[in-house]
Design an enzyme around this catalytic site. Sequence first.
Site, PDB file in Angstrom:
ATOM      1  N   TYR A  45       0.821  -4.119  12.228  1.00  0.00           N
ATOM      2  CA  TYR A  45       0.713  -2.691  11.885  1.00  0.00           C
ATOM      3  C   TYR A  45       1.558  -1.793  12.798  1.00  0.00           C
ATOM      4  CZ  TYR A  45      -2.626  -3.886   8.308  1.00  0.00           C
ATOM      5  OH  TYR A  45      -3.200  -4.414   7.186  1.00  0.00           O
ATOM      6  N   HIS A  70       0.834  -1.228   0.000  1.00  0.00           N
ATOM      7  CA  HIS A  70       0.000   0.000   0.000  1.00  0.00           C
ATOM      8  C   HIS A  70       0.864   1.272   0.000  1.00  0.00           C
ATOM      9  CE1 HIS A  70      -3.847  -2.149   0.854  1.00  0.00           C
ATOM     10  NE2 HIS A  70      -3.033  -3.011   1.438  1.00  0.00           N
ATOM     11  N   HIS A 100      -4.163   0.981  11.882  1.00  0.00           N
ATOM     12  CA  HIS A 100      -3.950  -0.280  12.592  1.00  0.00           C
ATOM     13  C   HIS A 100      -5.317  -0.903  12.907  1.00  0.00           C
ATOM     14  CE1 HIS A 100      -2.671  -3.315  15.198  1.00  0.00           C
ATOM     15  NE2 HIS A 100      -1.862  -2.667  15.993  1.00  0.00           N
ATOM     16  N   ASN A 142     -10.330  -2.864   2.303  1.00  0.00           N
ATOM     17  CA  ASN A 142      -9.988  -2.864   0.883  1.00  0.00           C
ATOM     18  C   ASN A 142     -11.241  -2.636   0.054  1.00  0.00           C
ATOM     19  OD1 ASN A 142      -7.223  -3.337   1.095  1.00  0.00           O
ATOM     20  ND2 ASN A 142      -7.393  -5.545   0.873  1.00  0.00           N
TER      21      ASN A 142
HETATM   22 FE1  HDE Z   1      -2.497  -4.791   5.488  1.00  0.00          FE
HETATM   23  N1  HDE Z   1      -0.689  -3.988   5.948  1.00  0.00           N
HETATM   24  N2  HDE Z   1      -1.821  -6.623   6.022  1.00  0.00           N
HETATM   25  N3  HDE Z   1      -4.237  -5.689   4.839  1.00  0.00           N
HETATM   26  N4  HDE Z   1      -3.163  -3.050   4.822  1.00  0.00           N
HETATM   27  C1  HDE Z   1      -0.343  -2.712   5.787  1.00  0.00           C
HETATM   28  O1  HDE Z   1       0.749  -1.424   7.408  1.00  0.00           O
HETATM   29  C2  HDE Z   1      -0.711  -6.852   6.756  1.00  0.00           C
HETATM   30  C3  HDE Z   1      -4.567  -6.995   4.917  1.00  0.00           C
HETATM   31  C4  HDE Z   1      -4.418  -2.737   4.394  1.00  0.00           C
HETATM   32  O2  HDE Z   1      -3.275   3.486   3.958  1.00  0.00           O
HETATM   33  C5  HDE Z   1       0.984  -2.378   6.417  1.00  0.00           C
HETATM   34  O3  HDE Z   1       0.999   0.781   7.805  1.00  0.00           O
HETATM   35  C6  HDE Z   1      -0.619  -8.241   7.128  1.00  0.00           C
HETATM   36  C7  HDE Z   1      -5.959  -7.198   4.659  1.00  0.00           C
HETATM   37  C8  HDE Z   1      -4.486  -1.352   4.003  1.00  0.00           C
HETATM   38  O4  HDE Z   1      -1.680   3.341   5.451  1.00  0.00           O
HETATM   39  C9  HDE Z   1       1.418  -3.707   7.039  1.00  0.00           C
HETATM   40  C10 HDE Z   1      -1.721  -8.844   6.580  1.00  0.00           C
HETATM   41  C11 HDE Z   1      -6.463  -5.943   4.403  1.00  0.00           C
HETATM   42  C12 HDE Z   1      -3.228  -0.835   4.257  1.00  0.00           C
HETATM   43  C13 HDE Z   1       0.266  -4.612   6.668  1.00  0.00           C
HETATM   44  C14 HDE Z   1      -2.475  -7.818   5.892  1.00  0.00           C
HETATM   45  C15 HDE Z   1      -5.369  -5.017   4.519  1.00  0.00           C
HETATM   46  C16 HDE Z   1      -2.422  -1.916   4.778  1.00  0.00           C
HETATM   47  C17 HDE Z   1       1.965  -1.712   5.504  1.00  0.00           C
HETATM   48  C18 HDE Z   1      -2.151 -10.303   6.626  1.00  0.00           C
HETATM   49  C19 HDE Z   1      -7.909  -5.573   4.039  1.00  0.00           C
HETATM   50  C20 HDE Z   1      -2.753   0.573   4.001  1.00  0.00           C
HETATM   51  C21 HDE Z   1       1.998  -0.256   5.926  1.00  0.00           C
HETATM   52  C22 HDE Z   1      -2.041 -10.918   7.895  1.00  0.00           C
HETATM   53  C23 HDE Z   1      -8.853  -5.840   5.089  1.00  0.00           C
HETATM   54  C24 HDE Z   1      -3.056   1.472   5.152  1.00  0.00           C
HETATM   55  C25 HDE Z   1       1.207  -0.205   7.122  1.00  0.00           C
HETATM   56  C26 HDE Z   1      -2.643   2.887   4.829  1.00  0.00           C
HETATM   57  C27 HDE Z   1      -1.080  -1.773   5.175  1.00  0.00           C
HETATM   58  C28 HDE Z   1       0.235  -5.885   7.070  1.00  0.00           C
HETATM   59  C29 HDE Z   1      -3.668  -8.101   5.167  1.00  0.00           C
HETATM   60  C30 HDE Z   1      -5.550  -3.610   4.288  1.00  0.00           C
HETATM   61  C31 HDE Z   1       2.758  -4.251   6.590  1.00  0.00           C
HETATM   62  C32 HDE Z   1       0.508  -8.868   7.920  1.00  0.00           C
HETATM   63  C33 HDE Z   1      -6.725  -8.520   4.674  1.00  0.00           C
HETATM   64  C34 HDE Z   1      -5.692  -0.620   3.448  1.00  0.00           C
HETATM   65  O5  HDE Z   1       1.509  -3.622   8.418  1.00  0.00           O
END
Ligand code: HDE
Length: 711
Positions: free
Chosen positions: A367, A80, A344, A153
């Site tokens: 997060y 993202h 988060h 999402n």
């Molecule tokens: Fe994320 N995800 N994600 N994700 N995600 C991040 O956090 C992660 C997942 C989502 O505009 C990171 O601050 C893991 C699902 C959005 O700043 C990180 C897993 C969904 C955004 C991270 C998932 C999301 C992130 C990277 C699986 C939809 C952007 C930067 C266990 C429900 C937020 C950050 C923004 C961002 C980890 C799966 C949505 C790396 C480990 C499912 C919208 O922490």
Amino acid sequence: MAKKKSITTSGKLSKKIENLAPHTEEGVDQFLTTNQGLRINDNQNSLKAGERGATLLEDFILREKITHFDHERIPERIVHARGEGAHGYFQVYESMAKYTKAGFLQDPGKQTPVFVRFSTVAGSRGSSDLARDVRGFAVKFYTDEGNYDLVGNNVPVFFIQDAMKFPDFVHAVKPEPHNEIPQAASAHDTFWDFVSIAPESMHMIMWVMSDRAIPRSLRMMEGFGVHTFRFINAAGKSSFVKFHWKPILGVHSVAWDEAQQISGKDPDFHRRDLWNAIETGAYPEWELGVQIVAEKDEHKFPFDLLDPTKLIPEEVVPVIRIGKMVLNRNPDNFFAETEQVAFHPGHLVPGIDFTNDPLLQGRLFSYTDTQLSRLGSPNFHEIPINRPVSPVHNNQRDGHMRQTINRGETAYEPNTISNGCPFQAKAKEGGFTAYEERIDAKKIRGRSDSFFDHFSQATLFYNSQSEVEKNHIVNALRFELGKVTRPDIRVRMIGLLTQVDTSLAARVAEGLGIKVPAKPELPMNQVRPADADVKKYEPRTVKQQITASPALSMANTIKNTIVSRQVAFLVADGVTGADVNKMKADLQAAGAQVQLIAPRLGKIKGIDGEADQSFLGAASVLFDAVYIPGGAASAATLKNDATALHFVNEAFKHCKAIAVSGEGIDVLRETYLPDGKKEPGLLINAGSKDFIKAIAQHRFWERETGPGIPA
Ligand code: HDE
């Protein structure tokens, strides 16, 4: 674009500056200073030994400036990374007290401030907006009880079921590690290799191969919380809840060919569209929807509510629209707000809680951890965009870049020296209490049997699409798998697709010039634990409650508005001014925006105004509809201008509404458009009313079933 805000550059400080939030700085009517507040006398020259001499190390002003510059970048988000944000508010329609005690969901008279960040997933921070990808839809609610983040999402399901697989999945979709190719694209070997042996991703694959992955605008896409969460009411009663965002403008996408061109013509297309909509007062709006499932009904579905690769069809559990979000202010500073905002899923308020979805559980760790490396300090909550509006009092101390100056002798609790302050809050005083869920289980690494139906909801999604949408999925799969270089990956993918729909598999195979394998190969040994019970890990199919869900098709979306749609008027000297003025006034009255595109910039004979863009800078893919007004001289110029003809041909190919008046028809005759035949969305001498109706239809996709035109 006229800016609404005006900033005085002389005299006393403007009102705007007086009203600035703490930490906001605006260098208007101010002396230039160093970071220590020293006024700078010369910002053009470094300190030297003589005019032509060496620069002196003692130039602390130069060194401070360059040091700061050297450290201006922070690590981009690992996923993202590319995103854009906006401020706004959320307001609930009526109290949700029956289901949740969350304060911001009680009072219809109260507006809760929000900051939203939209994003693509795979690309780097500078990548194109129109990549085929899932869009992040993260909302931070600044509630009186603390920040609540709904980090979702624009697709209601996910690729994988367990957090353990996330780094593997992300490594597979990101550019390949040896050459960092391709940028912001899933069309490459490692992504499809991963998918071809991870059948759990098939439902999500249907969504990302559909046009949902190439939205027309961030303002025209749905949002989903994905996981099942819990609502808890004041009596402690829990219900399961799925969150939805429903866009007021409907759900619309562009064509894939168009998306690829936009990526070149305007890689900031979505970012610009969001920014301009807010600057011009066409505030993006969504309704927050919830699907609520009583605790006792947890096991009444043919899938597991904890499985993030499944959705609850809206026809089975209706989406109740409980409030509205309006985005009405652009950030002042991209870095300070959009880049530094830290979401988060674990930022909760009383009345909302988690379930044991194993993907969500992993996210709860990730997060904060990611902010530590991205924002560099456990004090990231002190960055203005991340600060709650409710007061923060605790004994956490120190760390890099600490802003708060904590007073007093005690930094521990309980204490007597400070009268026990700050002290714990009882639940009735707003203290957060986790939902008391009964857990009586063995400690295991594993997955529930109820998680192994990987195909039936993929089939449900495919069955729910219109013929055009199905064609687009077929073509997307042909495109993506066509970029894969290893034949065995393609064959495995066709095998998986046969489990979703045999005709889908056959059509994709035909496009790839391969045969549908007689027995689909599912190399499950790659995706189960080394000592696993083989049978348990075999995918299975479970009959769903319905065979098609109309809510899953964008063909059934709202098509009653042209607010903020972009319409190109093709004009040249001698254009009929009356045509231009009338059509422009009518479209603008309906909320659309008009741009005059001409062979050159400057004044155009026949109208008062000037051209907004020349054909050199404009492109049909950046517009929703095209109008060619009358005027013999104008038409004569345009029909001899290849770029003008290409503009019209391409708009037709991308199924957009096109209207012509008077001699404008002469231009059409020079294009590839079918001559004289009645075509949907092609309006000859029709009034603005019909044109508005046609633009509101978004696209006339049925044109794609014809022979097509070489644009
Ligand atoms: Fe994320 N995800 N994600 N994700 N995600 C991040 O956090 C992660 C997942 C989502 O505009 C990171 O601050 C893991 C699902 C959005 O700043 C990180 C897993 C969904 C955004 C991270 C998932 C999301 C992130 C990277 C699986 C939809 C952007 C930067 C266990 C429900 C937020 C950050 C923004 C961002 C980890 C799966 C949505 C790396 C480990 C499912 C919208 O922490």
